[in-house]
Scaffold this motif. Sequence first.
Motif, PDB file in Angstrom:
ATOM      1  N   TYR A  57     -37.507  10.627 -40.660  1.00  0.00           N
ATOM      2  CA  TYR A  57     -37.367   9.586 -39.481  1.00  0.00           C
ATOM      3  C   TYR A  57     -36.864  10.789 -38.376  1.00  0.00           C
ATOM      4  N   THR A 108     -37.661  -0.456 -38.176  1.00  0.00           N
ATOM      5  CA  THR A 108     -37.054   0.416 -39.296  1.00  0.00           C
ATOM      6  C   THR A 108     -37.283  -0.211 -40.859  1.00  0.00           C
ATOM      7  N   ASN A 134     -36.173  10.811 -35.043  1.00  0.00           N
ATOM      8  CA  ASN A 134     -35.708   9.520 -33.930  1.00  0.00           C
ATOM      9  C   ASN A 134     -35.264   9.911 -32.389  1.00  0.00           C
TER      10      ASN A 134
END
Lengths: 210, 210
Positions: free
Chosen positions: B174, B163, B176
């Motif tokens: 993002y 990251t 995630n």
Amino acid sequence: MSRPEGVSISVIKRLPRYYRFLGELKDQGMIRISSKDLSERMGLTASQIRQDLNCFGGFGQQGYGYNIESLYEEIGRILGVNKVRKAILIGAGNLGRAVALHMNFERRGFHIIGVFDKNAALSGQIIRGLPIRHTDGIYDFCKDNSPVVAILCIPSIAAQELTPELVKLGIKGYWNFSHYDIASNFPEVAVENVHLSDSLMTLSYKISNF
Amino acid sequence: MSRPEGVSISVIKRLPRYYRFLGELKDQGMIRISSKDLSERMGLTASQIRQDLNCFGGFGQQGYGYNIESLYEEIGRILGVNKVRKAILIGAGNLGRAVALHMNFERRGFHIIGVFDKNAALSGQIIRGLPIRHTDGIYDFCKDNSPVVAILCIPSIAAQELTPELVKLGIKGYWNFSHYDIASNFPEVAVENVHLSDSLMTLSYKISNF
DNA sequence: TAGATTGTTAATCGATTAACAATC
DNA sequence: TAGATTGTTAATCGATTAACAATC
């Protein structure tokens, strides 16, 4: 445990994260932790942690804090991950296969005993050691094996058609990846929705506005 | 739109669902709807719908209600699904592949331009018309192609390592699927988490206690 | 115009945070 | 015992719901 019925969904949704953090601390060999220390690691207030835990009981000790191992065990019990629940996976497309192969179900109290897909061309193919069965066989399979959980990796329309039957067959818990609204149609069963496309749109909003 | 910065996350999380319902009503050929009618279909209060929409502007008309098509368009714009955002997928295991193949990214403003995996054995394999590239090539790829979104279908530890580099390379959003906490480490980027195992444990709790 | 329904303010409800007495 | 930290009550904050004047 005091009275779980009264616990708000906000609290419940934080439990898996507590469980995860405590598991890591345990694996690191830590023995005890105060709500203040845990709150700093998790980005919460100490007050919230104590309030959350006290929905279920007094697991700490004044002047000492919480024993990590026993709090971990307690939260596991509250979450029910120590149970063994027979589950069937419905829908063996990309998503269903990924869910089947990617998740560690056993560690969370679920045991996948059957995989179904209405595409007959997939029948017999092996996933996770289990043969894909045709959806038509669900009725007999449930009569014989009594699963209590269904994982729905199918489109809304298929979920809508299938769910009444699943409810009748005694399935009590639904991990629902479709947009069909099980909860409002069958208030008597437990439903947890995963709406990936909603999540993706939420990301879109955040990118636009953060 | 008034001032999106002030809108609470609770409101934002409801927007995709409004969008979905309005899209269905539009497809059914309906022209207008009142907050009351919509509230009954969605299981909300009419008041909440009006409050939510008025965070962004007055889209309705007294005595008439809301025009479905134009409200649908407005919410789409608010969500940013009309944008075109270049995205890379990191992690081509079961989950990454399923996400790549299952989601209609284009319809939500995302355009997948690259797929990466650190397992060299996968390199060259085609997913969604794109070759899997080795993770080592991300730096050059981003320099050349400037993606703004990363979809992380990798373990926490890999996400943690990768990251900082992605942020430096200009990735702003993002999606995630890992447990690595991007948001608290990089408050300057937009993050939407999908924690499937937390969701499964929440289901476990609900089954135990409902 | 009369009826319907919004936009918006005020009231209520619930969740989070703060404070502190209890106690290990 | 003194210090630390909980469990729990009280205060605050934010989100939801209700009410209603504005207006199409």
